[in-house]
Design an enzyme around this catalytic site. Structure first.
Site, PDB file in Angstrom:
ATOM      1  CG  LEU A 293     -40.201   8.058 -12.593  1.00 14.34           C
ATOM      2  CD1 LEU A 293     -40.764   8.804 -13.801  1.00 14.34           C
ATOM      3  CD2 LEU A 293     -38.715   7.750 -12.812  1.00 14.34           C
ATOM      4  N   GLY A 294     -41.233   9.302  -8.223  1.00 12.56           N
ATOM      5  CA  GLY A 294     -41.379  10.283  -7.154  1.00 12.56           C
ATOM      6  C   GLY A 294     -42.749  10.208  -6.516  1.00 12.56           C
ATOM      7  CD  GLU A 295     -45.341   8.893  -1.615  1.00 14.26           C
ATOM      8  OE1 GLU A 295     -45.959   9.120  -0.554  1.00 14.26           O
ATOM      9  OE2 GLU A 295     -44.694   7.845  -1.819  1.00 14.26           O
TER      10      GLU A 295
ATOM     11  CB  THR B 253     -49.524  16.585  -1.322  1.00 14.22           C
ATOM     12  OG1 THR B 253     -49.499  17.497  -2.425  1.00 14.22           O
ATOM     13  CG2 THR B 253     -48.525  17.043  -0.281  1.00 14.22           C
TER      14      THR B 253
ATOM     15  N   GLY C  24     -50.106  12.352  -5.208  1.00 10.35           N
ATOM     16  CA  GLY C  24     -50.032  10.955  -5.602  1.00 10.35           C
ATOM     17  C   GLY C  24     -48.600  10.561  -5.908  1.00 10.35           C
ATOM     18  NE  ARG C  25     -46.376   6.031  -3.439  1.00  9.42           N
ATOM     19  CZ  ARG C  25     -47.186   5.309  -2.682  1.00  9.42           C
ATOM     20  NH1 ARG C  25     -48.171   4.632  -3.263  1.00  9.42           N
ATOM     21  NH2 ARG C  25     -47.034   5.244  -1.377  1.00  9.42           N
TER      22      ARG C  25
ATOM     23  CG  ASP D 144     -46.584  25.831  -7.724  1.00  6.38           C
ATOM     24  OD1 ASP D 144     -45.885  26.524  -6.946  1.00  6.38           O
ATOM     25  OD2 ASP D 144     -46.722  24.610  -7.581  1.00  6.38           O
TER      26      ASP D 144
END
Length: 499
Positions: free
Chosen positions: A169-171, A173, A175-176, A290
Site C-alpha cells: 500500500l505504501g512506503e 522512512t 517501513g512499509r 503530527d
C-alpha cells in the site's frame, strides 16, 4: 577526495627504493587507480545524494524556496520534510561522518557481511509458535532484510500463520504498509504496518503501540474516529501492527485531483470529524503533534467523475467524507517528555518554532492549517526556514505578540522587539508576492465562507492560551448544521451527510 588505500603497506616495506618499485608497477597502478577513482566517484555521488535526503539544512537553504506556489511542486517538496525538520529525533548528528568513515574503511564490507550472516543464522533458530507447521518453518528460514532494513516479502507470503500478503500500500522512512488477508478474522482485509529492523524505528513503533492500546481501552467501540489497531507482533525483528483497512489520505486524494480544493460542504464534514477525533485525544491528556492531510485518511476514497467544461478536464468528487486520524508514532502524553521540535514544518505552531514549550494547542494550530489547505488546495505556509516562516505568519496573520518575542530564546530572529526581516531581499519579495492577509483567500462572500475563516482565524491565534479549544470549535456556527445530525448518521461511513 583522496584515496586512503592508494598504496598498500606491504609495498612500502619491500626491497629497493620506493620510486623504483612504483615504476615497476606503474602500468598496473594506473589501471587500478582509474578503476578505483571511477567507482569511488560513483559511491561518493550516491553517498552525497543520500545525505541530501537526510539533511535538514541542505533543503532549508535552497533557492527552490523562492519558487512561487506551484501545486505539483508543493506535493513533492513536502514529502520527506518531517524527518528532515525533526533533526536529532530521527538522525543522529554524527550519522553522516560515521557513515563516510565506514565506507572508506577497507574491512567494513566484510564485517557487515559477517554481521548479516550471523543475524540470519540467529533468526533461523528462532521459533515463534509452539504449534508451527512445517510450512511456516520453511518460511522462517527464508526471512531476510534488504540493505535499508525493510523486510523482504512477496505477494502470497504468510506472517504468523495468519496474515497473507496481498499487495503493497505504501512506503515511508519507518517501513512499509501492506494489504493482507487476516485469516483469523474471517478473511477480512487489513493494513499491516511492517517496521524496519532498525532499533530507532522499532522503539518508535513500541511507543505508537502503547498509545494505540490506550486509545482502544478508552474507545473500544471506535466511536472517536481514530484508526483502530487490531493486533501487533514482532516478526523476526520487525514490529508489525495490524489496522483497519482505509482509503487514500486526504492529501493523496487532493494530489490525484490536480490539487482541486474540496467543496465547502466536504470541508465542513472533514473538519468536524477531525476536531472530534483530536478532542478525544486531548481529553485523554494526549497530543498528536503530527497532524497533516497525509495523516487523515478516508474510510473509503471511492469517487465520482465529472467533466469540467470550463477547465476542460475530469474532476473527482469523493463519495463519502468519513475520515480517520492515523499515525500516532509521535503522540505524547502530558506527563511524558516533550521534544523541543514537533510537527511537520507547514503545520508547526509559532510556540514550537520559538521554543516556548507546547501542549495541546499546537494540534489546534495544525488543524487550522489543514482546513485552509482543504479549502484552497495548497499549503498556507510553504517554506522550510524558521525566519521566513515567521515572516509569512506576520504577512498573513499580523505581527507576532511582543510578549512571545520577549519570552523566546530565539532572539536571533528579532531586532529591537520586531522580526528581523528585510522585504527587499529575494526572500522578502517571495513572501510579499505569495502571501496575503488571511481573509483575502476567500473564494466567496457567502456567510458560510466567512464563518469558516472566522474558525480558521481562531485556530491560528498566536498565543496558545488565547487559541480556540476543540470543544469550543465544535460549537462554532460553521458546524451548526452538523450538530443537528443524529450521531449514528453523522459517523456512518457509507453515507455522505456533508451535502
Amino acid at each position: 577526495m583522496p584515496h586512503p588505500r592508494r598504496y598498500h603497506s606491504s609495498e612500502r616495506g619491500s626491497r629497493g627504493s620506493y620510486r623504483e618499485h612504483y615504476r615497476s608497477r606503474k602500468h598496473k597502478r594506473r589501471r587500478s587507480r582509474s578503476w578505483s577513482s571511477s567507482s569511488d566517484r560513483t559511491r561518493r555521488r550516491r553517498r552525497e545524494d543520500s545525505y541530501h535526503v537526510r539533511s535538514r539544512s541542505s533543503y532549508d537553504d535552497r533557492s527552490s524556496d523562492r519558487r512561487v506556489y506551484d501545486r505539483r511542486y508543493c506535493g513533492s517538496y513536502r514529502r520527506n520534510d518531517y524527518s528532515r525538520d525533526r533533526g536529532d529525533a530521527y538522525y543522529d548528528t554524527d550519522y553522516r561522518h560515521s557513515y563516510e568513515y565506514q565506507r572508506e574503511n577497507s574491512s567494513y564490507r566484510s564485517q557487515r557481511s559477517s554481521r548479516r550472516k550471523h543475524r540470519r543464522r540467529r533468526r533461523r533458530s528462532r521459533t515463534f509458535s509452539r504449534s508451527s507447521s512445517q510450512h511456516s518453518s520453511r518460511r522462517a528460514k527464508s526471512v531476510e532484510d534488504d540493505a535499508e532494513g525493510h523486510l523482504i516479502y512477496h505477494v502470497g507470503d504468510w506472517l504468523q500463520e495468519r496474515y497473507e500478503i496481498v499487495s503493497t500500500l505504501g512506503e515511508g522512512t519507518f517501513g512499509r504498509v501492506v494489504q493482507c488477508v487476516d485469516h483469523r478474522r474471517g478473511g477480512a482485509r487489513v493494513a499491516l504496518k511492517i517496521i524496519k529492523n532498525v532499533e530507532k524505528y522499532k522503539e518508535a513503533a513500541r511507543l505508537e503501540i502503547n498509545v494505540l492500546e490506550k486509545i482502544n481501552e478508552k474507545d473500544p467501540d471506535n466511536k472517536n474516529l481514530c484508526v483502530q489497531m487490531f493486533d501487533w507482533f514482532d516478526y523476526h525483528g520487525h514490529m508489525c501492527i495490524s489496522f483497519e483497512l482505509l482509503g487514500l489520505s486526504t492529501f493523496d486524494f487532493l494530489k490525484d485531483n490536480n490539487y482541486l480544493p474540496y467543496p465547502i460542504h466536504q470541508v465542513r464534514h472533514m473538519a468536524f470529524q477531525l476536531c472530534q477525533a483530536v478532542k478525544f485525544l486531548h481529553d485523554n491528556k494526549l497530543t498528536h503533534t503530527d497532524l497533516k492531510p497525509e495523516n487523515i485518511l478516508f474510510v473509503n476514497s471511492d469517487y465520482e467523475l465529472t467533466y469540467n467544461l470550463e477547465k476542460k478536464r475530469d474532476e473527482r468528487s469523493v463519495k463519502s467524507t468519513a475520515v480517520r486520524v492515523v499515525d500516532f508514532g509521535s503522540a505524547t502524553f502530558d506527563h511524558e517528555h516533550h521534544s523541543t521540535i514537533v510537527s511537520t514544518r507547514h503545520y508547526r505552531a509559532p510556540e514550537v518554532i520559538l521554543e516556548l514549550g507546547w501542549s495541546q494547542p499546537c494540534d489546534v494550530w495544525s488543524i487550522g492549517c489543514i482546513i485552509f489547505e482543504y479549502y484552497v488546495g495548497f499549503t498556507l505556509f510553504q517554506t522550510h526556514d524558521n525566519r521566513e516562516h515567521l515572516a509569512m505568519m506576520e504577512r498573513i496573520l499580523g505581527p507576532i505578540p511582543s510578549r512571545m518575542i520577549r519570552k523566546t530564546r530565539k532572539q536571533k530572529y528579532f531586532y529591537r522587539g520586531r522580526l528581523d526581516w528585510d522585504e527587499n531581499t529575494s526572500a522578502g519579495r517571495y513572501v510579499r508576492e505569495n502571501c496575503k492577509p488571511l481573509r483575502r483567500y476567500l473564494t466567496s462572500e457567502a456567510e458560510e465562507h466567512h464563518q469558516l475563516f472566522d474558525l480558521i482565524e481562531s485556530m491560528l491565534e498566536y498565543e496558545p492560551a488565547k487559541r480556540l479549544t476543540l470543544g469550543e470549535a465544535l460549537q462554532h456556527p460553521f458546524f451548526a448544521r452538523l450538530r443537528a445530525e443524529p450521531p449514528n448518521k453523522l459517523w456512518d461511513s457509507s453515507r455522505d451527510i456533508s451535502r
